[in-house]
Design a protein around this motif. Structure first.
Motif, mmCIF file in Angstrom:
data_model
loop_
_atom_site.group_PDB
_atom_site.id
_atom_site.type_symbol
_atom_site.label_atom_id
_atom_site.label_comp_id
_atom_site.label_asym_id
_atom_site.label_seq_id
_atom_site.Cartn_x
_atom_site.Cartn_y
_atom_site.Cartn_z
ATOM 1 N N ARG A 128 0.873 -1.178 0.000
ATOM 2 C CA ARG A 128 0.000 0.000 0.000
ATOM 3 C C ARG A 128 0.906 1.223 0.000
ATOM 4 O O ARG A 128 1.932 1.248 0.682
ATOM 5 N N ILE A 129 0.493 2.256 -0.749
ATOM 6 C CA ILE A 129 1.332 3.449 -0.913
ATOM 7 C C ILE A 129 0.517 4.688 -0.565
ATOM 8 O O ILE A 129 -0.681 4.759 -0.872
ATOM 9 N N CYS A 130 1.172 5.667 0.055
ATOM 10 C CA CYS A 130 0.484 6.919 0.382
ATOM 11 C C CYS A 130 0.354 7.787 -0.869
ATOM 12 O O CYS A 130 1.332 8.056 -1.546
ATOM 13 N N LYS A 131 -0.866 8.230 -1.145
ATOM 14 C CA LYS A 131 -1.152 9.085 -2.302
ATOM 15 C C LYS A 131 -0.449 10.419 -2.189
ATOM 16 O O LYS A 131 -0.108 11.058 -3.173
ATOM 17 N N ASN A 132 -0.255 10.846 -0.945
ATOM 18 C CA ASN A 132 0.265 12.186 -0.706
ATOM 19 C C ASN A 132 1.787 12.218 -0.681
ATOM 20 O O ASN A 132 2.405 13.027 -1.379
ATOM 21 N N CYS A 133 2.441 11.340 0.107
ATOM 22 C CA CYS A 133 3.898 11.447 0.276
ATOM 23 C C CYS A 133 4.666 10.259 -0.293
ATOM 24 O O CYS A 133 5.898 10.257 -0.295
ATOM 25 N N GLY A 134 3.965 9.233 -0.779
ATOM 26 C CA GLY A 134 4.654 8.109 -1.413
ATOM 27 C C GLY A 134 5.191 7.065 -0.444
ATOM 28 O O GLY A 134 5.771 6.067 -0.875
ATOM 29 N N ALA A 135 4.987 7.246 0.856
ATOM 30 C CA ALA A 135 5.478 6.247 1.823
ATOM 31 C C ALA A 135 4.876 4.885 1.486
ATOM 32 O O ALA A 135 3.718 4.793 1.075
ATOM 33 N N THR A 136 5.702 3.838 1.646
ATOM 34 C CA THR A 136 5.281 2.496 1.242
ATOM 35 C C THR A 136 5.069 1.608 2.463
ATOM 36 O O THR A 136 5.907 1.573 3.362
ATOM 37 N N TYR A 137 3.949 0.901 2.462
ATOM 38 C CA TYR A 137 3.605 -0.016 3.546
ATOM 39 C C TYR A 137 3.335 -1.401 2.983
ATOM 40 O O TYR A 137 3.246 -1.586 1.762
ATOM 41 N N HIS A 138 3.160 -2.359 3.901
ATOM 42 C CA HIS A 138 2.718 -3.697 3.504
ATOM 43 C C HIS A 138 1.721 -4.172 4.554
ATOM 44 O O HIS A 138 1.973 -4.029 5.753
ATOM 45 N N VAL A 139 0.619 -4.730 4.097
ATOM 46 C CA VAL A 139 -0.448 -5.090 5.041
ATOM 47 C C VAL A 139 0.052 -6.051 6.120
ATOM 48 O O VAL A 139 -0.432 -6.034 7.254
ATOM 49 N N LYS A 140 1.047 -6.888 5.795
ATOM 50 C CA LYS A 140 1.536 -7.871 6.762
ATOM 51 C C LYS A 140 2.936 -7.516 7.281
ATOM 52 O O LYS A 140 3.195 -7.588 8.471
ATOM 53 N N HIS A 142 4.777 -4.582 6.939
ATOM 54 C CA HIS A 142 5.074 -3.215 7.382
ATOM 55 C C HIS A 142 3.759 -2.434 7.420
ATOM 56 O O HIS A 142 3.534 -1.501 6.646
ATOM 57 N N PRO A 143 2.847 -2.873 8.333
ATOM 58 C CA PRO A 143 1.505 -2.297 8.310
ATOM 59 C C PRO A 143 1.460 -0.875 8.859
ATOM 60 O O PRO A 143 2.183 -0.560 9.820
ATOM 61 N N PRO A 144 0.609 -0.033 8.272
ATOM 62 C CA PRO A 144 0.400 1.293 8.866
ATOM 63 C C PRO A 144 -0.382 1.125 10.170
ATOM 64 O O PRO A 144 -1.058 0.113 10.365
ATOM 65 N N LYS A 145 -0.289 2.133 11.043
ATOM 66 C CA LYS A 145 -0.969 2.012 12.349
ATOM 67 C C LYS A 145 -2.495 2.018 12.193
ATOM 68 O O LYS A 145 -3.195 1.344 12.918
ATOM 69 N N GLY A 146 -2.972 2.811 11.225
ATOM 70 C CA GLY A 146 -4.424 2.870 10.987
ATOM 71 C C GLY A 146 -4.713 2.662 9.509
ATOM 72 O O GLY A 146 -4.007 1.910 8.844
#
Ligand code: AP5
Ligand code: MG
Ligand code: ZN
Length: 215
Positions: A128-140, A142-146
């Protein structure tokens, strides 16, 4: 420091490049990010790139080399840069050597993040990627806090090419067109391989280890 971050789709090139950008204050040059920006802007380049990206194919070399040539000539690259996802063909690698010759520069290191193919589909599909700043996450992994970006609260999205079918095609394209660059840069004597199956922070530590061994 002129770095090249290599590795198959989903290996962690973008994740690691973003960390090194902060540590070394040099720009990340991701051709994939540049093409996605062009798609958002709806330019001719964006239309051409979107057709290739959605099919999991490479954008033609002449187009890709042109945008990298322009980007490397910018002033913020004078103290170094991190190439992420370029070059991806032997033709692009030859073109890069020429561009760097013209700028009187040489690659310091080629860092190849190694991850076996069986792990890569899961990495892409869960990204998953942030539309605004491009930060990259992974659901399993490297999950985002919310439900939104930890850094800026921006909305998270999934890349159009991060589905299983397109990812399989991207992996085939990597094997056929990009893997030969491993031998190419091994011959040049600047190649280092890092085990990308480790946690993100450990991959970073290994990359830094390779870079400090330079001095
Ligand atoms: P591009 O955007 O470059 O995609 P890619 O090479 O397929 O690589 P990705 O961005 O998918 O993966 P990454 O290695 O950056 O992994 P990330 O850090 O995000 O290219 C897209 C398309 O554009 C191409 O298919 C092509 O059409 C075109 N294109 C681009 N460059 C081109 C060129 N030079 N020539 C021609 N065409 C070009 O991590 C992935 C996921 O894993 C994330 O969710 C992340 O959180 C997670 N993760 C990261 N590290 C770890 C870890 N250590 N453990 C567990 N999970 C991890
Ligand atoms: Mg990337
Ligand atoms: Zn964000």
């Amino acid at each position: 420091m002129q770095l090249l971050m290599m590795g198959p789709p989903g290996a962690g090139k973008g994740t690691q490049a973003a960390i090194l950008v902060k540590k070394f204050s040099i720009p990340q040059i991701s051709t994939g990010d540049m093409f996605r920006a062009a798609v958002r802007e709806g330019t001719e380049l964006g239309k051409q790139a979107k057709a290739c990206m959605d099919a999991g194919r490479l954008v033609p070399d002449e187009v890709t080399v042109g945008i990298v040539r322009e980007r490397l000539a910018k002033e913020d690259c004078a103290n170094g840069f991190i190439l992420d996802g370029f070059p991806r063909t032997v033709e692009q690698a030859d073109a890069l050597t020429k561009i760097l010759d013209e700028l009187n520069l040489k690659l310091t290191r080629v860092l190849n993040i190694h991850v076996p193919a069986e792990d890569l589909i899961e990495r892409a599909v869960g990204r998953r990627i942030c539309k605004n700043c491009g930060a990259t996450y992974h659901v399993k992994f490297h999950p985002p806090k919310g439900d939104t970006c930890d850094e800026c609260g921006g909305e998270l999205y999934q890349r159009a090419d991060d589905n299983e079918a397109t990812m399989k095609k991207r992996l085939d394209v990597y094997e056929a067109q990009t893997r030969p660059l491993v031998e190419y840069y091994k011959r040049a004597g600047i190649y280092a391989e890092i085990d990308g199956r480790q946690p993100i922070a450990k991959v970073t530590a290994d990359l830094e280890g390779v870079l400090t061994s330079l001095h």
